[in-house]
Design a protein around this motif. Sequence first.
Motif, short mmCIF file in Angstrom:
data_model
loop_
_atom_site.label_atom_id
_atom_site.label_comp_id
_atom_site.label_asym_id
_atom_site.label_seq_id
_atom_site.Cartn_x
_atom_site.Cartn_y
_atom_site.Cartn_z
N THR A 28 1.03 -1.15 0.07
CA THR A 28 0.10 -0.03 -0.10
C THR A 28 0.82 1.18 0.04
OG1 THR A 28 -0.10 0.11 2.34
CG2 THR A 28 -1.79 -1.02 1.26
N ARG A 30 0.49 3.73 2.04
CA ARG A 30 0.78 3.94 3.15
C ARG A 30 2.15 3.26 3.91
NH1 ARG A 30 -4.26 3.55 5.97
NH2 ARG A 30 -4.53 5.72 5.24
N SER A 68 -3.70 1.33 -3.35
CA SER A 68 -4.61 2.20 -2.43
C SER A 68 -5.23 0.93 -1.18
CB SER A 68 -5.59 2.84 -3.04
OG SER A 68 -6.45 3.14 -2.07
N SER A 69 -5.09 1.29 -0.10
CA SER A 69 -5.62 0.25 0.90
C SER A 69 -7.08 0.25 0.65
CB SER A 69 -5.05 0.79 2.09
OG SER A 69 -5.61 2.05 2.55
N ASP A 70 -7.80 1.39 0.10
CA ASP A 70 -9.19 1.46 0.03
C ASP A 70 -9.76 0.37 -1.19
OD1 ASP A 70 -9.45 3.16 2.04
OD2 ASP A 70 -9.51 5.03 0.64
N THR A 71 -9.07 0.51 -2.42
CA THR A 71 -9.47 -0.12 -3.66
C THR A 71 -8.38 -1.22 -4.05
OG1 THR A 71 -7.89 1.21 -4.96
CG2 THR A 71 -10.15 2.17 -4.41
N ASN A 75 -3.60 4.42 -7.81
CA ASN A 75 -4.36 5.45 -7.98
C ASN A 75 -4.41 5.96 -9.43
OD1 ASN A 75 -4.75 5.63 -5.12
ND2 ASN A 75 -3.16 6.94 -4.60
#
Length: 115
Positions: A28, A30, A68-71, A75
């Motif tokens: 990720t 992050r 991305s940790s969300d998707t 990005n």
Amino acid sequence: MPEMFQMDRVDRIADILYGVAAGGGTITYRRLAFRVGTRPDFLSHPLEQVSRRAADRGEPMWSALVVSSDTGRPNSGFYAMARRLRPEYRAQGDSEMWDDERTRCYAAVAAVRSA
């Protein structure tokens, strides 16, 4: 002096992403930012440098492994950059392009291991 620091960070990111490829995974934004001592929103320039340098050498764009940790996907900047650096991607959809570039990363590591 700041440029030397930036290049050191670019080299460090490239090394980390090679290790991620060796493990057959992704990382990720992050976690990568933490490992190189910056914020996730400060990675776009160094990741572009990593990809540009790799593409110039005929290597895969290692930044395909940063998600991305969300998707669970890169990005939007990755896709735009990939289309600029690799003309063959201009006509491909995002998913196909990302799959192709990740496969290149994993295959490059496998080729080095089998050599």
